[in-house]
Design a protein around this motif. Structure first.
Motif: not given
Lengths: 315, 297
Positions: A137-138, A141, B231, B235, B264-265, B268
């Protein structure tokens, strides 16, 4: 002859215990194995029982067993359906492209790192492993944000170079490259481990002898290092070929947008959508079974070919 | 040999090899650095795509918002739960099975091994598994995320290869002393297997921490969903919709995009940091683990 009969009785001696008593003797080991066995029977073989709905018209009220048989109807529907050739092409092109890049690059990375000094090599490895620990997912993203049309760094750089901003996520032509190269980025360090380990088994006296004979380092890589890791390469390749049709659907699904669906829809994302989202259980079970069978055929073929060519095989 | 290596001149070959390695390292590091830089940068600069390497401006607002967000924290707590409990279940099911697999004299073990291996190549597939989970009443429960995948054939084979590489004498001595099979496994074999356990914990824990697909299919309740699903919403889904809105020139959408970019960042970083911190310490174990796994069983 006499000797043989003696050895025979010798072998038979411990077997005078009945099977039941041997099983009783090992009861504790069976206990250690039991959870895994129960798991596999229920969660691996249980679903195999459910495969029959691929040949039935599954109705929730009737259940798996009592739903009516329809033979190969769902398979025929799929093969003659509007999407079949697109799905098959998308699946195979994406996975072949992926295999072509993701497979050799870690080998090259390993060969290169193997030539660097031990301290540098260890630090470089540690850094190259990092992306492996990032979730799908990351990763997706990060792709979405880095390639975003408005704010993505890639587009900023393109603009600096005087080019137009591109909406990559909506661009069918970009999907496969994003998919494959992000995979290379994520896996090249991790997948090199196995080859680096195999390279550490290279006999140093071979290298010494070769350098005395005047072999350059490049020649030594080609004639000593690569042949040494060849069996590892072949086994990994067979495994990879066997997974061709099950190319990472989790990632394809995450990178899919309405605009790139014409290339990003692969068999497994199709199974998910038709099955779970549309509750079209029988049909998507059939499609999934078809996918699984292609995988097995590819695996067995790759194994056979490798058996013939290099005498290395999985089974 | 060593002395001659040290004295050897640095050749063109060394330079080329080092330069290529450095390029690879930079290619891998760059996106990671960019994420961290963006997470502390002024959101306006981030949204305009001005952050190219180092942070522009400085704010920890993104992190504050992440830690104040109830959903993210809920997902975080759930993920920790699934990772800890799930990994313990994985170990309890997989490692003992791998040990028994080394005892080919036990009746039935070879057949069971075949039974296990077959599932590596053929499976019921997504839908039959889904129907099974439903019929067992596991749908939308925490159990489904703990139990599905509790046993891994692949990791079981790694365990088997490792255990069959241990010296047999210690086990035999324990048996002669009257130790039971289970007692020997826990008191003699496992204490010798810390490297294996390290690898297994890492493999299983990373799997739990990073998985989203099972949760997406088998749960719908926010209360029990792991971080990765939250997430995904932040994202993947938000981004696409925000970008579409921005195209229509809506001011509200632009405003929302700043906030979204901030979060967002930061999210992460917050979600990936634990594994990023842990893995370098386990490097020598998992390097060994991959080697054990590569031995054909």
């Amino acid at each position: 002859m006499e000797e043989m009969s003696i050895t025979k009785t010798n072998i038979k001696q411990p077997r005078t215990q009945s099977l039941a008593s041997r099983i009783w003797k090992y009861r504790q080991l069976y206990l250690l194995l039991l959870p895994a066995l129960i798991y596999v029977l229920i969660f691996s073989y249980g679903p195999m029982y459910g495969i029959q709905i691929a040949f039935k018209n599954y109705k929730g009220a009737l259940g798996i067993w009592r739903s009516h048989w329809v033979g190969f109807k769902h398979f025929i529907d799929f093969f003659t359906g509007f999407y079949f050739w697109d799905l098959l092409r998308n699946t195979l092109v994406l996975s072949m492209y992926n295999l072509l890049m993701s497979f050799p690059i870690p080998i090259i990375v390993a060969l290169i790192l193997n030539e660097t000094g031990p301290k540098f090599k260890k630090t470089a490895q540690t850094i190259l492993y990092a992306p492996h620990f990032i979730s799908m997912v990351v990763l997706c993203g990060m792709i979405v944000t880095m390639f975003s049309k408005e704010s993505g760094v890639v587009n900023t750089l393109l603009e600096m170079l005087g080019m137009e901003r591109v909406y990559f996520m909506g661009e069918p032509g970009a999907f496969r490259h994003l998919y494959v190269w992000s995979g290379v980025w994520q896996g090249m360090g991790w997948n090199a481990i196995i080859y680096i380990a195999a390279l550490s088994a290279v006999d140093p006296s071979l290298h010494e002898a070769a350098s005395i004979d005047g072999a350059t380092r490049m020649q030594r890589i080609i004639h000593i290092n690569i042949p040494t890791i060849m069996p590892t390469i072949v086994i990994t390749l067979i495994m990879a070929v066997g997974r061709i049709a099950s190319v990472g659907y989790e990632k394809a699904y995450l990178l899919q947008t309405n605009l790139n669906v014409e290339v990003s829809e692969i068999i497994s994302t199709y199974v998910y959508k038709r099955g779970i989202v549309d509750a079209n259980y029988s049909f998507s079970t059939a499609v999934g079974l078809f996918n699984n069978i292609i995988n097995i055929i590819l695996l067995l073929t790759a194994n056979k070919i490798s058996e013939k060519i290099s005498e290395t095989s999985l089974f | 040999m060593k002395a001659s290596r040290k004295l050897r001149r640095i050749s063109a070959f060394d330079i080329i090899v080092t330069v290529i390695s450095l390029v690879l390292v930079i290619l891998v590091l760059y996106p990671l650095v960019l994420v961290v830089s963006s997470s502390v940068s002024d959101p306006v600069a981030v949204a305009a795509g001005e952050v190219v390497l180092l942070p522009k401006g400085f704010t920890l607002d993104g992190y504050l918002r992440v830690f104040q967000d109830k959903n993210i924290m809920l997902g975080y707590a759930n993920t920790i739960f699934y990772t800890v409990v799930g990994t313990m279940i994985n170990l309890a099911v997989t490692v003992p099975a791998g040990y028994v697999m080394t005892k080919s004299e036990v009746p039935g073990v070879k057949v069971i091994m075949m039974l296990f291996l077959f599932t590596m190549y053929f499976s019921g597939g997504l839908i039959p598994t889904f129907l099974l989970v439903n019929s067992l009443g596991l749908y939308n429960t925490r159990w489904v995320l703990l139990i599905l995948g509790a046993f891994s054939v692949y990791n079981c084979i790694i365990c088997r290869s490792f255990f069959s590489g241990l010296p047999k004498e210690l086990e035999e001595a324990a048996f002669i002393d009257g130790s039971s099979y289970i007692g020997t496994f826990f008191k003699v074999v496992l204490p010798l297997s810390k490297a294996l356990l390290g690898v297994m914990v890492l493999y299983f824990a990373v799997g739990h921490w990073n998985s989203y697909f099972s949760a997406m299919i088998y749960t719908y309740d926010n209360e029990i969903q792991p971080l990765q699903l939250f997430l995904r919403r932040i994202l993947i889904e938000e981004q696409t919709s925000a970008e579409m809105m921005a195209g229509s020139g809506d001011e509200y959408a632009a405003q929302q995009q700043y906030v979204a970019a901030l979060i967002k960042y930061a999210v992460i970083v917050v979600s990936s940091l634990p594994l990023m911190i842990i893995y370098p310490f386990l490097q020598k174990y998992f390097e060994k683990g991959v080697m054990i796994g590569s031995v054909k069983g």
